[in-house]
Design a protein around this motif. Structure first.
Motif, PDB file in Angstrom:
ATOM      1  N   LEU A  94      25.923 -10.102 -16.712  1.00  0.00           N
ATOM      2  CA  LEU A  94      24.656 -10.464 -17.488  1.00  0.00           C
ATOM      3  C   LEU A  94      25.057 -11.043 -18.844  1.00  0.00           C
ATOM      4  CD1 LEU A  94      22.369  -7.412 -16.596  1.00  0.00           C
ATOM      5  CD2 LEU A  94      23.135  -9.501 -15.226  1.00  0.00           C
ATOM      6  N   ASP A  95      24.307 -12.010 -19.413  1.00  0.00           N
ATOM      7  CA  ASP A  95      24.393 -12.581 -20.518  1.00  0.00           C
ATOM      8  C   ASP A  95      23.521 -11.810 -21.625  1.00  0.00           C
ATOM      9  OD1 ASP A  95      21.770 -13.314 -20.217  1.00  0.00           O
ATOM     10  OD2 ASP A  95      22.413 -15.403 -20.029  1.00  0.00           O
ATOM     11  N   LYS A  96      23.028 -12.262 -22.902  1.00  0.00           N
ATOM     12  CA  LYS A  96      22.468 -11.516 -23.847  1.00  0.00           C
ATOM     13  C   LYS A  96      20.790 -11.619 -23.501  1.00  0.00           C
ATOM     14  CE  LYS A  96      25.817 -13.147 -26.967  1.00  0.00           C
ATOM     15  NZ  LYS A  96      26.270 -13.959 -28.487  1.00  0.00           N
ATOM     16  N   GLN A  97      20.546 -12.321 -22.594  1.00  0.00           N
ATOM     17  CA  GLN A  97      19.315 -12.305 -22.195  1.00  0.00           C
ATOM     18  C   GLN A  97      18.956 -11.494 -20.950  1.00  0.00           C
ATOM     19  OE1 GLN A  97      20.480 -15.541 -23.310  1.00  0.00           O
ATOM     20  NE2 GLN A  97      19.496 -14.965 -25.301  1.00  0.00           N
ATOM     21  N   GLY A  98      19.890 -10.863 -20.458  1.00  0.00           N
ATOM     22  CA  GLY A  98      20.108 -10.182 -18.945  1.00  0.00           C
ATOM     23  C   GLY A  98      19.997 -11.303 -17.705  1.00  0.00           C
ATOM     24  N   GLN A  99      20.551 -12.439 -18.296  1.00  0.00           N
ATOM     25  CA  GLN A  99      20.384 -13.493 -16.934  1.00  0.00           C
ATOM     26  C   GLN A  99      21.896 -13.159 -16.326  1.00  0.00           C
ATOM     27  OE1 GLN A  99      17.718 -15.251 -16.161  1.00  0.00           O
ATOM     28  NE2 GLN A  99      16.700 -13.927 -17.395  1.00  0.00           N
ATOM     29  N   VAL A 100      21.808 -13.390 -15.033  1.00  0.00           N
ATOM     30  CA  VAL A 100      23.142 -13.365 -14.314  1.00  0.00           C
ATOM     31  C   VAL A 100      23.966 -14.493 -14.518  1.00  0.00           C
ATOM     32  CG1 VAL A 100      24.144 -12.834 -11.845  1.00  0.00           C
ATOM     33  CG2 VAL A 100      21.764 -11.717 -12.534  1.00  0.00           C
ATOM     34  N   ILE A 101      25.405 -13.979 -15.091  1.00  0.00           N
ATOM     35  CA  ILE A 101      26.208 -15.010 -15.120  1.00  0.00           C
ATOM     36  C   ILE A 101      27.108 -15.378 -13.918  1.00  0.00           C
ATOM     37  CG2 ILE A 101      28.508 -15.904 -16.397  1.00  0.00           C
ATOM     38  CD1 ILE A 101      27.119 -14.549 -18.857  1.00  0.00           C
ATOM     39  N   TYR A 136      11.306  -4.577 -19.396  1.00  0.00           N
ATOM     40  CA  TYR A 136      12.172  -5.647 -19.664  1.00  0.00           C
ATOM     41  C   TYR A 136      12.497  -6.220 -18.276  1.00  0.00           C
ATOM     42  CZ  TYR A 136      14.893  -9.476 -21.468  1.00  0.00           C
ATOM     43  OH  TYR A 136      15.267 -10.709 -22.030  1.00  0.00           O
ATOM     44  N   ALA A 137      11.915  -7.189 -17.574  1.00  0.00           N
ATOM     45  CA  ALA A 137      12.447  -7.481 -16.098  1.00  0.00           C
ATOM     46  C   ALA A 137      13.577  -8.235 -15.856  1.00  0.00           C
ATOM     47  CB  ALA A 137      11.212  -8.444 -15.487  1.00  0.00           C
ATOM     48  N   LEU A 138      14.648  -7.832 -15.105  1.00  0.00           N
ATOM     49  CA  LEU A 138      15.788  -8.353 -14.920  1.00  0.00           C
ATOM     50  C   LEU A 138      15.421  -8.962 -13.078  1.00  0.00           C
ATOM     51  CD1 LEU A 138      18.400  -6.129 -16.185  1.00  0.00           C
ATOM     52  CD2 LEU A 138      17.364  -7.903 -17.329  1.00  0.00           C
ATOM     53  N   ASP A 139      16.687  -9.843 -12.825  1.00  0.00           N
ATOM     54  CA  ASP A 139      16.487 -10.223 -11.512  1.00  0.00           C
ATOM     55  C   ASP A 139      16.326  -9.308 -10.539  1.00  0.00           C
ATOM     56  OD1 ASP A 139      16.413 -12.692 -12.539  1.00  0.00           O
ATOM     57  OD2 ASP A 139      18.572 -13.067 -12.370  1.00  0.00           O
ATOM     58  N   SER A 146      21.098  -3.935 -26.986  1.00  0.00           N
ATOM     59  CA  SER A 146      21.537  -5.512 -27.428  1.00  0.00           C
ATOM     60  C   SER A 146      20.412  -5.958 -28.144  1.00  0.00           C
ATOM     61  CB  SER A 146      21.476  -6.516 -26.141  1.00  0.00           C
ATOM     62  OG  SER A 146      20.109  -6.656 -25.576  1.00  0.00           O
ATOM     63  N   ASP A 147      20.392  -7.360 -28.526  1.00  0.00           N
ATOM     64  CA  ASP A 147      19.560  -8.024 -29.430  1.00  0.00           C
ATOM     65  C   ASP A 147      18.199  -8.210 -28.862  1.00  0.00           C
ATOM     66  OD1 ASP A 147      21.167  -8.779 -31.529  1.00  0.00           O
ATOM     67  OD2 ASP A 147      21.870 -10.528 -30.882  1.00  0.00           O
ATOM     68  N   ASN A 148      18.026  -8.489 -27.532  1.00  0.00           N
ATOM     69  CA  ASN A 148      16.884  -8.662 -26.801  1.00  0.00           C
ATOM     70  C   ASN A 148      16.411  -7.431 -25.953  1.00  0.00           C
ATOM     71  OD1 ASN A 148      16.766 -11.628 -27.205  1.00  0.00           O
ATOM     72  ND2 ASN A 148      18.720 -11.561 -26.355  1.00  0.00           N
ATOM     73  N   PHE A 149      17.114  -6.431 -25.723  1.00  0.00           N
ATOM     74  CA  PHE A 149      16.722  -5.412 -24.792  1.00  0.00           C
ATOM     75  C   PHE A 149      17.606  -4.308 -25.082  1.00  0.00           C
ATOM     76  CE2 PHE A 149      19.237  -8.046 -22.098  1.00  0.00           C
ATOM     77  CZ  PHE A 149      20.489  -7.068 -21.646  1.00  0.00           C
ATOM     78  N   LEU A 150      17.128  -2.967 -24.388  1.00  0.00           N
ATOM     79  CA  LEU A 150      17.914  -1.823 -24.325  1.00  0.00           C
ATOM     80  C   LEU A 150      17.795  -1.177 -22.994  1.00  0.00           C
ATOM     81  CD1 LEU A 150      16.098   1.329 -24.730  1.00  0.00           C
ATOM     82  CD2 LEU A 150      15.330  -0.156 -26.851  1.00  0.00           C
TER      83      LEU A 150
END
Length: 580
Positions: free
Chosen positions: A247-254, A202-205, A171-175
């Motif tokens: 998840l969105d493009k930043q890895g945040q939960v939708i 890269y930390a996710l929730d 992705s743009d922000n992480f792999l």
């Protein structure tokens, strides 16, 4: 045992990009188009760019997510004995990257299993190679195209594992590095490691067993013109059906803990969470739920429409989630009609009408008619067409004119199996052509199909014998008929078996027609190039199905190469000798 999994099939789809070098010295917009002939590459000027390659070396053209050619990849690999091993292991791979002029940019040779991922915007800096060394060294590696190790991690696996698979999700922000191991008893497990583009964790929730792109649904919905990944992820189950989060493009939960998840296009998703199901936006808000009545709107703001199926009910909704059509009735389906540029222009409903008092030989309700209804994009009815059936089977095909003109669109009624004929109607139910082609009782399975251009209706049909011959071979006949859009038959130079339009991928337009002659019990096939007037201008053995810039790949008399629309050779080379 191992799978052979070089991920060239993902070359166009996997990964998003940022900025970076190196790039070809000449701007790609100025480069002539390049064709791959297996072990050679030729450009639109008729110049050989690369090749012939070494034995077992083949070239692939790498395109970005706009369909623009960027580079040429040469890939060559060796495996353990393919005849002695049921699942040969990859021993060594060599990657060579060239610009579109055939200049070598990078070369890399690796041992063990590896796979290549090309960033869809064509950025080499975010194009990566993954090495699966789990079974030999207990680790995986992520490399750039210079061979530099960017990430390396040891993975502890159970002693009874059977096989492994390592893939990338970019992705743009992480792999994400997805690791899967399979146990000998058929079970398995997985983990997903997430990194930023500085190769730090890269930390996710929460930790997820798998993170990958949200699937487009097959048969559930389709967004015209949306072919590429838009930066949303499914975290959790590796299947579209199973517990997961969006998840969105930043890895945040939708939205979390959904049971079913599909990407529709734009910022729209189909989800099911317990008993709740419907379409959500990228804020996790439900914008449509089944049972919601269609609203008559004044227009479609974004031009985006989505086709949905919920159990046996169908809907067409707009980009805001408002139903334009639906819910459908029993035995009713919807279609979005789009032109050759995938721009939606009309909607269509197809309803099979049955007689509740009558049943056919199988005990099913007797179908008495097909009712077709056309709508504008706001769901306003334009007109209806009905085709009586009265229990006589007939397959109906509708072809929308490539230029989007409803008046040039046609129906094909295939009644070969029942009445030995086909019929062609315009979009308003006017009969244009009708032709008896066989006695149904004398033949087995028979069917007809239709192609439509802006000038012609093409009907191809095939007749199969009822029983096989002594060699268990079914005799067949193939034929092609051509009509003008007013139903007048076109006289052809010979009895072709099949005719189809040739679409130029540069602009999506039809530039001519491919005709074939194939006869039962004969191994010889012939291919013909027909011009826009259906006149034969070239003959050979094969015409490849794609064209670009008015040029076509063909084979003739032991040679292959490029011809233009007038049948003139621009490039020729001998066909490779067939291996024993």
């Amino acid at each position: 045992m191992r799978k052979i999994w070089l991920l060239l099939s993902f070359v166009l789809l996997l990964g998003l990009a940022g900025c970076g070098e190196p790039k070809a010295e000449v701007d790609v917009a100025e480069q002539p188009h390049v064709w791959g002939f297996g072990n050679t590459c030729v450009n639109a000027n008729g110049e050989r760019v690369l090749g012939p390659g070494r034995p077992n070396e083949y070239y692939s053209i790498l395109e970005d997510n706009q369909g623009k050619q960027r580079y040429i990849l040469s890939f060559n690999s060796t495996y353990t004995d393919p005849e002695g091993d049921e699942y040969p292991e990859m021993l060594e791979s060599e990657y060579q990257f060239y610009d579109l002029q055939g200049q070598l940019l990078k070369s890399l040779q690796l041992s063990g299993e590896s796979g290549f991922y090309f960033a869809p915007d064509g950025d080499f800096a975010k194009s990566l190679i993954i090495r699966d060394l789990l079974q030999t060294e207990g680790k995986y590696q992520v490399l750039d195209l210079d061979g530099k190790v960017l990430v390396e991690k040891a993975v502890a696996m159970p002693a009874d594992y059977f096989d492994t698979l390592v893939t990338l999700c970019l992705s743009d922000n992480f792999l994400v590095v997805n690791v899967v191991w399979y146990n000998k008893d058929g079970t398995g497990d997985s983990l997903a490691d997430v990194y930023d583009w500085q190769w730090r964790p890269y930390a996710l929730d929460e930790a997820y067993p798998n993170i990958f792109y949200v699937d487009y649904p097959f048969g559930l919905a389709y967004g015209y013109g949306s072919y590429y990944y838009d930066g949303y992820f499914r975290a959790g189950s590796s299947s579209s059906i199973g517990p997961c989060s969006l998840l969105d493009k930043q890895g945040q939960v939708i939205i979390a803990d959904v049971d079913e998840l599909y990407y529709l296009g734009g910022d729209m998703f189909w989800v099911q969470k317990g008993e709740l199901r419907g379409v959500i936006n990228n804020q996790g808000e439900f914008v449509f739920q089944p049972g919601q009545a269609a609203a008559r709107v004044s227009g479609v703001e974004s031009g985006q429409l989505f086709y949905l199926r919920d159990n046996q009910a169908y809907y067409i909704i707009d980009a805001s989630g408002q139903p334009v059509l639906g819910p459908s009735a029993d035995y009713e389906q919807y279609t979005i009609l789009a032109d050759y540029q995938y721009q939606p222009l009309y909607l269509m409903s197809a309803l099979r009408v049955h007689d509740a008092e009558r049943r056919d030989g199988n005990g099913d309700l007797l179908q008495v008619e097909n009712l077709l209804t056309f709508y504008d994009l706001a769901g306003q009815q334009l007109h209806q067409v009905t085709f009586p059936m009265n229990g006589v089977w007939g397959d109906i095909e509708f072809d929308f004119a490539p230029n989007g003109d409803l008046q040039r669109s046609c129906f094909l009624i295939d009644r070969l199996d029942t009445e030995g004929k086909y019929q062609v109607y315009d979009a308003y139910g006017n009969l244009l052509a009708e032709k008896p082609v066989c006695q149904p009782e004398e033949w087995g399975d028979c069917y007809a199909t239709m192609y439509l251009s802006n000038d012609y209706v093409i009907v191809n049909y095939v007749l199969y014998a009822q029983e096989p011959d002594e060699d268990d071979w079914y005799y067949f006949e193939e034929h092609a008929d051509v009509y003008r859009l007013d139903g007048q038959p076109v006289t052809l130079e010979q009895d072709y078996s099949l005719i189809s339009p040739i679409v130029d991928e540069a602009d999506g337009r039809i530039i001519g027609y491919q005709a074939e002659v194939r006869r039962a019990l004969s191994e010889e096939n012939s291919a013909y190039l027909l011009d826009e007037d259906m006149q034969q201008i070239w003959a050979g053995q094969n015409i490849y199905p794609t064209a670009w810039g008015g040029l076509l790949q063909v084979e003739q008399g032991g040679y292959r190469g490029l011809i233009d629309r007038q049948g003139k050779w621009l490039y020729q080379e001998p066909l490779p000798e067939e291996e024993d």
